[in-house]
Design a protein around this motif. Sequence first.
Motif, PDB file in Angstrom:
ATOM      1  N   CYS A 157       0.839  -1.193   0.000  1.00 24.56           N
ATOM      2  CA  CYS A 157       0.000   0.000   0.000  1.00 24.56           C
ATOM      3  C   CYS A 157       0.877   1.248   0.000  1.00 24.56           C
ATOM      4  O   CYS A 157       1.944   1.276   0.632  1.00 24.56           O
ATOM      5  CB  CYS A 157      -0.895   0.015   1.237  1.00 24.56           C
ATOM      6  N   ALA A 158       0.393   2.277  -0.655  1.00 21.47           N
ATOM      7  CA  ALA A 158       1.146   3.529  -0.693  1.00 21.47           C
ATOM      8  C   ALA A 158       1.305   4.115   0.707  1.00 21.47           C
ATOM      9  O   ALA A 158       2.342   4.686   1.044  1.00 21.47           O
ATOM     10  CB  ALA A 158       0.461   4.522  -1.619  1.00 21.47           C
ATOM     11  N   HIS A 159       0.284   3.949   1.563  1.00 24.60           N
ATOM     12  CA  HIS A 159       0.399   4.541   2.894  1.00 24.60           C
ATOM     13  C   HIS A 159       1.400   3.786   3.763  1.00 24.60           C
ATOM     14  O   HIS A 159       1.860   4.309   4.781  1.00 24.60           O
ATOM     15  CB  HIS A 159      -0.979   4.633   3.569  1.00 24.60           C
ATOM     16  N   VAL A 160       1.745   2.556   3.392  1.00 21.14           N
ATOM     17  CA  VAL A 160       2.816   1.832   4.089  1.00 21.14           C
ATOM     18  C   VAL A 160       4.165   2.462   3.749  1.00 21.14           C
ATOM     19  O   VAL A 160       5.040   2.622   4.618  1.00 21.14           O
ATOM     20  CB  VAL A 160       2.800   0.336   3.712  1.00 21.14           C
ATOM     21  N   VAL A 161       4.347   2.835   2.484  1.00 18.99           N
ATOM     22  CA  VAL A 161       5.595   3.450   2.042  1.00 18.99           C
ATOM     23  C   VAL A 161       5.709   4.878   2.573  1.00 18.99           C
ATOM     24  O   VAL A 161       6.779   5.310   3.015  1.00 18.99           O
ATOM     25  CB  VAL A 161       5.681   3.432   0.498  1.00 18.99           C
TER      26      VAL A 161
ATOM     27  N   ASP B 155      -4.262   3.806  -3.349  1.00 15.47           N
ATOM     28  CA  ASP B 155      -3.399   3.423  -2.224  1.00 15.47           C
ATOM     29  C   ASP B 155      -2.533   2.222  -2.590  1.00 15.47           C
ATOM     30  O   ASP B 155      -2.488   1.216  -1.885  1.00 15.47           O
ATOM     31  CB  ASP B 155      -4.249   3.126  -0.989  1.00 15.47           C
ATOM     32  N   ILE B 156      -1.818   2.332  -3.725  1.00 12.41           N
ATOM     33  CA  ILE B 156      -1.002   1.227  -4.252  1.00 12.41           C
ATOM     34  C   ILE B 156       0.419   1.725  -4.463  1.00 12.41           C
ATOM     35  O   ILE B 156       0.646   2.855  -4.905  1.00 12.41           O
ATOM     36  CB  ILE B 156      -1.572   0.724  -5.592  1.00 12.41           C
ATOM     37  N   ALA B 157       1.387   0.880  -4.151  1.00 15.71           N
ATOM     38  CA  ALA B 157       2.787   1.169  -4.455  1.00 15.71           C
ATOM     39  C   ALA B 157       3.464  -0.106  -4.932  1.00 15.71           C
ATOM     40  O   ALA B 157       3.325  -1.173  -4.301  1.00 15.71           O
ATOM     41  CB  ALA B 157       3.525   1.718  -3.230  1.00 15.71           C
ATOM     42  N   VAL B 158       4.158  -0.016  -6.055  1.00 13.82           N
ATOM     43  CA  VAL B 158       4.977  -1.119  -6.563  1.00 13.82           C
ATOM     44  C   VAL B 158       6.429  -0.794  -6.216  1.00 13.82           C
ATOM     45  O   VAL B 158       6.929   0.282  -6.556  1.00 13.82           O
ATOM     46  CB  VAL B 158       4.819  -1.302  -8.085  1.00 13.82           C
ATOM     47  N   LEU B 159       7.094  -1.711  -5.537  1.00 16.65           N
ATOM     48  CA  LEU B 159       8.480  -1.505  -5.113  1.00 16.65           C
ATOM     49  C   LEU B 159       9.430  -2.259  -6.028  1.00 16.65           C
ATOM     50  O   LEU B 159       9.148  -3.399  -6.428  1.00 16.65           O
ATOM     51  CB  LEU B 159       8.682  -1.993  -3.675  1.00 16.65           C
TER      52      LEU B 159
ATOM     53  N   GLY C 200      -0.882  -2.788  10.881  1.00 10.73           N
ATOM     54  CA  GLY C 200       0.221  -3.718  10.680  1.00 10.73           C
ATOM     55  C   GLY C 200      -0.064  -4.736   9.585  1.00 10.73           C
ATOM     56  O   GLY C 200       0.822  -5.443   9.139  1.00 10.73           O
ATOM     57  N   PHE C 201      -1.348  -4.794   9.162  1.00 11.39           N
ATOM     58  CA  PHE C 201      -1.726  -5.724   8.092  1.00 11.39           C
ATOM     59  C   PHE C 201      -1.784  -5.048   6.724  1.00 11.39           C
ATOM     60  O   PHE C 201      -2.013  -5.718   5.720  1.00 11.39           O
ATOM     61  CB  PHE C 201      -3.084  -6.362   8.393  1.00 11.39           C
ATOM     62  N   SER C 202      -1.607  -3.745   6.670  1.00 11.01           N
ATOM     63  CA  SER C 202      -1.715  -3.061   5.377  1.00 11.01           C
ATOM     64  C   SER C 202      -0.711  -3.621   4.379  1.00 11.01           C
ATOM     65  O   SER C 202       0.468  -3.782   4.690  1.00 11.01           O
ATOM     66  CB  SER C 202      -1.465  -1.563   5.563  1.00 11.01           C
ATOM     67  N   GLY C 203      -1.181  -3.907   3.186  1.00 14.91           N
ATOM     68  CA  GLY C 203      -0.327  -4.468   2.143  1.00 14.91           C
ATOM     69  C   GLY C 203      -0.258  -5.972   2.152  1.00 14.91           C
ATOM     70  O   GLY C 203       0.393  -6.566   1.284  1.00 14.91           O
ATOM     71  N   ALA C 204      -0.912  -6.637   3.110  1.00 14.20           N
ATOM     72  CA  ALA C 204      -0.845  -8.097   3.196  1.00 14.20           C
ATOM     73  C   ALA C 204      -1.675  -8.752   2.091  1.00 14.20           C
ATOM     74  O   ALA C 204      -2.683  -8.215   1.639  1.00 14.20           O
ATOM     75  CB  ALA C 204      -1.341  -8.572   4.555  1.00 14.20           C
TER      76      ALA C 204
END
Length: 459
Positions: free
Chosen positions: A11-15, A55-59, A124-128
């Motif tokens: 998720c973008a908000h995780v980054v 709310d997406i991010a590609v790393l 803590g689960f965001s992006g799972a």
Amino acid sequence: MLLTQDRMLTCAHVVGEADARMWVEFAESPGIPPVGARVAPDGWLPGLDGADREDIAVLALDSPRPQAAPAPLGRRLERGREVWIGGYAQAFDDGMWLSGRISGLHGDWVQLDAGTHAEAVRPGFSGAAVQTRGERPGTEEVVGLVVSYLHGTDAAPPTGPGLAFSYMIPVDRVAALVPLVAELSGPDGWDRGLERRLRHWFAGGEEPAVRFGVVARGTGRDRALQHQLHRAHLVCRGGATRREELVETLVAQLRPPRYQRNAYRDWLLEGGRAPDRSDGGRPAGSGPVLAVIGLDEDPDPVALVSLLVRVRTLGFRLLVIFRRADGAGLAEVAEQLLLPALEERAEVLVRRVEHIEREWAGLRGMVESASLAPLPAVDAATRRQRLRELGMPADPQDRLTGLKQLLRELRDDLDRSNGAVQPEQRDQRGRPGRPDQQDRPAPPGLPGQRPGRGPAERR
């Protein structure tokens, strides 16, 4: 979640920020080293308050991690279907699993209902990865990305009746925004069957020492192939790897005495009399793996096949990949590499059938028949005669077909008689083992994790 060996999705908000530097840990697989990461080009889709809600991010990883298993993506959603989610909430550093069910759509998000309040998604689960449970092992799919436990608030998970829910961004929505996800979740995203077969072959065991395949560039088969190549000891790419460079690498791998190095180089390049082996030589197919990718793209495929024939006598196992089904050198590969490797494997299996028969003959009447491995359905003499006939001059394609059929029948016979498990493959209690036990794939979406544990990447 891992998309490919060098791309991850969260998720973008995780980054937090588009220029942030991340540190990716494969927490459940300490053997895979951590790696730095940053937002990939065109990989920042944070959305806008009150408007788009991506709310997406590609790393992009600083270096690839092919040892980790990518998430198998799926676009199909079923209301009421059970899903599993692993995350790293506060005070749960070792990870935790939650279960829930797919509920209604909420704009471009999908609601997930928890069975109990204790199983509600929390910070803590965001992006799972949100995973479905497959009907058969290996058929699980990742259908979404956890994005929020209660939209628009940072409060703790609610405790009131009927409020134990969260949201995910479905893979179908991510695919509409991220071309890589669209490709990976399409029908040609991965070839999971090829991936399993390659993993099994690399692990060794009962497979012939030469494996051949045709893999076109840019396909799901190619992606599966590239993800498994880290298991090879050496990789040669047709049209890119110079033959002299390959030979230098082979000689370095063999480490002959200094006075023999030139003899090995000359022999590998030009043929002739093989150098004396001071180490006595390796048994066929027991050495390291040389993967030759795009043999038909080499400037002289036939000469490269001749080199590979000599390499095989040094004990190397060979993975030979063509890019075209009509590529040059195909007949030479069949006659000089595949046929000898299949004959070697058939010889080994026929000897095992003969061993079982000798054991029966020697112990019959001395012990109860139940103490002996059941005899194969077809006697060893018949199998031996069939192998001799297949070695007679004939069309190479007919010989290949016949040898493959014979190998299938021998494996079936030995499986029924339990003769396919040799003493060196038994565990400490003498129970049969499996040659692929140490090379099983990780659960989907959680690269390299142990079963029953949390996700293998975290912020």
